[in-house]
Design a protein around this motif. Structure first.
Motif, PDB file in Angstrom:
ATOM      1  N   LYS A  31     -31.770 -28.168 -25.288  1.00  0.00           N
ATOM      2  CA  LYS A  31     -31.913 -26.939 -24.499  1.00  0.00           C
ATOM      3  C   LYS A  31     -30.927 -25.856 -24.943  1.00  0.00           C
ATOM      4  N   TYR A  32     -29.750 -26.285 -25.417  1.00  0.00           N
ATOM      5  CA  TYR A  32     -28.695 -25.314 -25.715  1.00  0.00           C
ATOM      6  C   TYR A  32     -28.283 -25.233 -27.187  1.00  0.00           C
ATOM      7  N   CYS A  33     -28.851 -26.077 -28.050  1.00  0.00           N
ATOM      8  CA  CYS A  33     -28.509 -25.996 -29.468  1.00  0.00           C
ATOM      9  C   CYS A  33     -29.148 -24.750 -30.090  1.00  0.00           C
ATOM     10  N   PHE A  34     -28.709 -24.414 -31.302  1.00  0.00           N
ATOM     11  CA  PHE A  34     -29.319 -23.303 -32.030  1.00  0.00           C
ATOM     12  C   PHE A  34     -30.596 -23.835 -32.673  1.00  0.00           C
ATOM     13  N   ASP A  35     -31.711 -23.468 -32.111  1.00  0.00           N
ATOM     14  CA  ASP A  35     -33.017 -23.859 -32.630  1.00  0.00           C
ATOM     15  C   ASP A  35     -33.751 -22.580 -33.008  1.00  0.00           C
ATOM     16  N   ILE A  36     -34.027 -22.421 -34.294  1.00  0.00           N
ATOM     17  CA  ILE A  36     -34.547 -21.142 -34.783  1.00  0.00           C
ATOM     18  C   ILE A  36     -35.871 -20.780 -34.135  1.00  0.00           C
ATOM     19  N   THR A 106     -38.807 -22.682 -40.182  1.00  0.00           N
ATOM     20  CA  THR A 106     -39.262 -23.407 -38.993  1.00  0.00           C
ATOM     21  C   THR A 106     -38.558 -24.758 -38.883  1.00  0.00           C
ATOM     22  N   GLY A 107     -38.093 -25.067 -37.661  1.00  0.00           N
ATOM     23  CA  GLY A 107     -37.466 -26.353 -37.406  1.00  0.00           C
ATOM     24  C   GLY A 107     -35.973 -26.398 -37.655  1.00  0.00           C
ATOM     25  N   TYR A 108     -35.371 -25.291 -38.101  1.00  0.00           N
ATOM     26  CA  TYR A 108     -33.933 -25.288 -38.368  1.00  0.00           C
ATOM     27  C   TYR A 108     -33.153 -25.376 -37.060  1.00  0.00           C
ATOM     28  N   ARG A 109     -32.197 -26.299 -37.002  1.00  0.00           N
ATOM     29  CA  ARG A 109     -31.322 -26.454 -35.849  1.00  0.00           C
ATOM     30  C   ARG A 109     -29.887 -26.642 -36.316  1.00  0.00           C
ATOM     31  N   ALA A 110     -28.941 -26.173 -35.512  1.00  0.00           N
ATOM     32  CA  ALA A 110     -27.534 -26.344 -35.860  1.00  0.00           C
ATOM     33  C   ALA A 110     -26.680 -26.151 -34.607  1.00  0.00           C
ATOM     34  N   GLN A 161     -28.111 -28.855 -46.238  1.00  0.00           N
ATOM     35  CA  GLN A 161     -28.842 -28.738 -44.968  1.00  0.00           C
ATOM     36  C   GLN A 161     -29.302 -30.103 -44.437  1.00  0.00           C
ATOM     37  N   ASN A 162     -28.364 -31.029 -44.320  1.00  0.00           N
ATOM     38  CA  ASN A 162     -28.754 -32.368 -43.870  1.00  0.00           C
ATOM     39  C   ASN A 162     -27.875 -32.940 -42.759  1.00  0.00           C
ATOM     40  N   ASP A 163     -27.053 -32.087 -42.120  1.00  0.00           N
ATOM     41  CA  ASP A 163     -26.145 -32.637 -41.108  1.00  0.00           C
ATOM     42  C   ASP A 163     -26.189 -31.912 -39.758  1.00  0.00           C
ATOM     43  N   ASN A 164     -27.046 -30.909 -39.617  1.00  0.00           N
ATOM     44  CA  ASN A 164     -27.187 -30.139 -38.371  1.00  0.00           C
ATOM     45  C   ASN A 164     -25.920 -29.377 -37.971  1.00  0.00           C
ATOM     46  N   ILE A 165     -24.964 -29.265 -38.886  1.00  0.00           N
ATOM     47  CA  ILE A 165     -23.785 -28.443 -38.645  1.00  0.00           C
ATOM     48  C   ILE A 165     -24.094 -27.026 -39.112  1.00  0.00           C
ATOM     49  N   GLY A 166     -23.706 -26.039 -38.297  1.00  0.00           N
ATOM     50  CA  GLY A 166     -24.022 -24.646 -38.627  1.00  0.00           C
ATOM     51  C   GLY A 166     -23.081 -24.078 -39.674  1.00  0.00           C
ATOM     52  N   HIS A 167     -23.262 -24.494 -40.925  1.00  0.00           N
ATOM     53  CA  HIS A 167     -22.347 -24.070 -41.994  1.00  0.00           C
ATOM     54  C   HIS A 167     -22.378 -22.565 -42.210  1.00  0.00           C
ATOM     55  N   SER A 168     -23.544 -21.957 -42.072  1.00  0.00           N
ATOM     56  CA  SER A 168     -23.618 -20.506 -42.252  1.00  0.00           C
ATOM     57  C   SER A 168     -22.800 -19.774 -41.195  1.00  0.00           C
TER      58      SER A 168
END
Length: 215
Positions: A31-36, A106-110, A161-168
């Motif tokens: 509900k609260y993660c960054f989901d594009i 599509t589907g990017y989360r971090a 792009q394989n750990d769901n950490i928002g590196h950007s």
């Protein structure tokens, strides 16, 4: 042992509580993660709330230890209000840059507070380039070198792009923290031009890679 201010302690406590809740309740995390896709659908709150979630406890501990070592120093240097401005603007700018970079993916989360943490780190280092940081509390390393290496790792993480950490968000946070501290103390540009150039290297590398479509 460093003293810790109530403000920094409160940020750590709230982030810890939200992280705990997210790691134990996937529906809360989602509900609260960054989901594009969700952000594009209008759930703009995720740009802010994602900064309080973490993918695991090591991710949380690493961020909060960095805040522990640099948060009070920065607050004592710029005041509580400007410290909070740096922290939360860095968080928001980091996630806004993430949105700009991945709005078509599509589907990017971090998740992660790293944008805010990098803002605090970069601002602190510009004020005092001579600070040292102990890697694993043993190996001394100049804090500016740690920051540059960490951002270079972030560029690598963006490519994987394989750990769901928002590196950007790390990159965006660093840009925000650096900009805000130079706005407040423009004399730092003249005092530390070489340091500024070194700290800009990962940011410029990111820009080049993004322009070439390699991210």
């Amino acid at each position: 042992m460093l003293d810790i201010s109530p403000i920094v302690l409160l940020i750590m406590a709230v982030t810890g509580f939200v992280t705990y809740k997210g790691l134990n309740d996937y529906s809360f995390f989602y509900k609260y993660c960054f989901d594009i896709d969700a952000v594009r659908a209008g759930e703009k709150h995720r740009i802010f709330t994602a900064g309080f979630l973490h993918v695991d406890w090591m991710h949380f501990i690493f961020n909060m230890m960095t805040l522990y070592f640099f948060g009070d120093y920065l607050m004592n240097s710029v005041g509580i209000v400007y410290f909070l401005l740096i922290y939360f603007v860095s968080m928001l700018i980091g996630n806004l840059i993430t949105y700009q970079m991945y709005h078509n993916k599509t589907g990017y989360r971090a998740v992660g507070a790293s944008g805010a943490i990098m803002g605090v780190l970069y601002a602190s280092i510009m004020i005092n380039p001579n600070m040292m940081l102990g890697i694993f509390f043993i190996i001394p390393i100049p804090s500016y070198l740690f920051a540059v290496l960490y951002l270079l790792y972030s560029v690598y993480g963006m490519k994987q792009q394989n750990d769901n950490i928002g590196h950007s968000a790390h990159i965006g946070g660093a840009v925000a923290g650096l900009t805000l501290i130079l706005v407040k103390y423009p004399v730092l540009i003249e005092m530390h031009p070489l340091l500024l150039g070194v700290m800009l290297i990962p940011i410029l590398l990111l820009f080049v890679l993004f322009k070439k479509g390699k991210l």
